[in-house]
Design an enzyme around this catalytic site. Structure first.
Site, PDB file in Angstrom:
ATOM      1  N   CYS A  37       2.125   3.626  -4.141  1.00 22.59           N
ATOM      2  CA  CYS A  37       3.504   4.055  -4.352  1.00 22.59           C
ATOM      3  C   CYS A  37       3.475   5.066  -5.481  1.00 22.59           C
ATOM      4  CB  CYS A  37       4.384   2.887  -4.778  1.00 22.59           C
ATOM      5  SG  CYS A  37       4.326   1.477  -3.691  1.00 22.59           S
ATOM      6  N   HIS A  68      11.433   3.247 -17.066  1.00 23.00           N
ATOM      7  CA  HIS A  68      11.189   1.894 -16.586  1.00 23.00           C
ATOM      8  C   HIS A  68      11.324   0.872 -17.714  1.00 23.00           C
ATOM      9  CE1 HIS A  68       9.235   4.405 -13.525  1.00 23.00           C
ATOM     10  NE2 HIS A  68       9.699   3.487 -12.707  1.00 23.00           N
ATOM     11  N   GLU A 101      14.813   2.146  -7.082  1.00 23.83           N
ATOM     12  CA  GLU A 101      14.466   3.407  -6.415  1.00 23.83           C
ATOM     13  C   GLU A 101      15.134   3.592  -5.073  1.00 23.83           C
ATOM     14  OE1 GLU A 101       9.851   3.959  -7.927  1.00 23.83           O
ATOM     15  OE2 GLU A 101      10.206   3.296  -5.878  1.00 23.83           O
ATOM     16  N   GLU A 139      12.337  -1.987 -11.456  1.00 23.11           N
ATOM     17  CA  GLU A 139      12.060  -0.814 -10.628  1.00 23.11           C
ATOM     18  C   GLU A 139      13.294  -0.658  -9.747  1.00 23.11           C
ATOM     19  OE1 GLU A 139      10.704   2.159 -10.369  1.00 23.11           O
ATOM     20  OE2 GLU A 139       8.670   1.377 -10.401  1.00 23.11           O
ATOM     21  N   TRP A 199       8.887  -4.684  -2.996  1.00 24.22           N
ATOM     22  CA  TRP A 199       9.149  -3.580  -2.067  1.00 24.22           C
ATOM     23  C   TRP A 199       8.329  -3.721  -0.801  1.00 24.22           C
ATOM     24  CZ3 TRP A 199       7.055  -2.850  -6.935  1.00 24.22           C
ATOM     25  CH2 TRP A 199       5.705  -2.445  -7.000  1.00 24.22           C
ATOM     26  N   TYR A 208      15.646  -0.100  -3.057  1.00 21.53           N
ATOM     27  CA  TYR A 208      15.456  -1.452  -3.569  1.00 21.53           C
ATOM     28  C   TYR A 208      15.595  -1.480  -5.092  1.00 21.53           C
ATOM     29  CZ  TYR A 208      10.869  -0.387  -5.462  1.00 21.53           C
ATOM     30  OH  TYR A 208       9.860   0.134  -6.224  1.00 21.53           O
ATOM     31  N   HIS A 214       5.971   8.374  -7.712  1.00 19.09           N
ATOM     32  CA  HIS A 214       7.177   9.156  -7.962  1.00 19.09           C
ATOM     33  C   HIS A 214       6.839  10.630  -7.807  1.00 19.09           C
ATOM     34  CE1 HIS A 214       7.482   5.488 -10.466  1.00 19.09           C
ATOM     35  NE2 HIS A 214       8.723   5.483 -10.034  1.00 19.09           N
ATOM     36  N   HIS A 255      16.198   6.149  -9.403  1.00 21.02           N
ATOM     37  CA  HIS A 255      15.353   7.339  -9.375  1.00 21.02           C
ATOM     38  C   HIS A 255      14.606   7.409  -8.048  1.00 21.02           C
ATOM     39  CE1 HIS A 255      12.843   4.143 -11.128  1.00 21.02           C
ATOM     40  NE2 HIS A 255      11.812   4.766 -10.588  1.00 21.02           N
ATOM     41  N   GLU A 303      -5.167   8.173  -6.743  1.00 24.58           N
ATOM     42  CA  GLU A 303      -5.285   6.721  -6.898  1.00 24.58           C
ATOM     43  C   GLU A 303      -6.417   6.132  -6.069  1.00 24.58           C
ATOM     44  OE1 GLU A 303      -1.657   4.486  -6.585  1.00 24.58           O
ATOM     45  OE2 GLU A 303      -0.501   6.070  -7.590  1.00 24.58           O
TER      46      GLU A 303
END
Length: 175
Positions: free
Chosen positions: A69, A27, A118, A116, A163, A106, A71, A34, A89
């Site tokens: 959100c 990032h 992705e 970002e 997003w 996006y 990964h 990704h 989280e």
């Protein structure tokens, strides 16, 4: 199974996996495409859980967004990553996890110039348990009626993550 959550899955333009890289190094101003995911969480009363990202986050710190959100790790199924992030989280479990936007993609640049970029499958789920936030990930939470959040996204899109604004345009939940 132990996953290496410090790495992200790199993708080509068609969404094929091409390898992995350290999340911290990916990032920046030239972020490669990704794999990510995004999850919208409903509470038992029908309101949506929204979060403000922790101020210590590398990307989009302090920005209001959907519940969470993240990964997936290189050897992790996306749905397993979604459940892991919900627990890590927000301290919640998930029920009725449903993939609603499988091909969402996006690219967004935050105020600090961090990109970002992705392919980001989008899920909706119902919360199991009361949120207990991880302060390294979440600064605060709120519960909002979906129609009210949809109206706020349309009238003040600058106040939310890029997003979330784009996903909501594609989701009947926010009509």
């Amino acid at each position: 199974m132990t996953v290496d959550s410090t790495r992200v899955v790199l993708l080509d333009d068609r969404g094929n996996r091409t390898g992995s890289a350290e999340k911290i190094g990916v990032h920046g101003p030239e972020t490669p495409l990704h794999l990510g995911f995004s999850c919208h969480v409903l509470l038992d009363d029908g309101r949506l859980l929204v979060t403000r990202r922790a101020l210590s986050k590398l990307t989009f710190p302090g920005v209001w967004t959907n519940a969470f959100c993240g990964h997936p790790a290189p050897d992790e199924e996306v749905t397993d990553a979604v459940r892991r992030h919900a627990r890590d989280e927000l301290g919640i479990g998930l029920a009725d996890l449903e993939l609603v936007l499988p091909d969402f993609r996006y690219r967004a640049v935050d105020a600090n110039g961090v990109v970002e970029y992705e392919i980001c499958p989008v899920y909706v789920a119902r919360a199991v348990g009361e949120p207990v936030v991880n302060p390294d990930e979440v600064a605060e939470v709120a519960a909002v009626a979906p129609a009210e959040l949809g109206a706020a996204l349309r009238s003040t899109p600058w106040a939310f993550s890029a997003w979330l604004v784009e996903q909501a345009k594609l989701m009947p939940l926010y009509a």
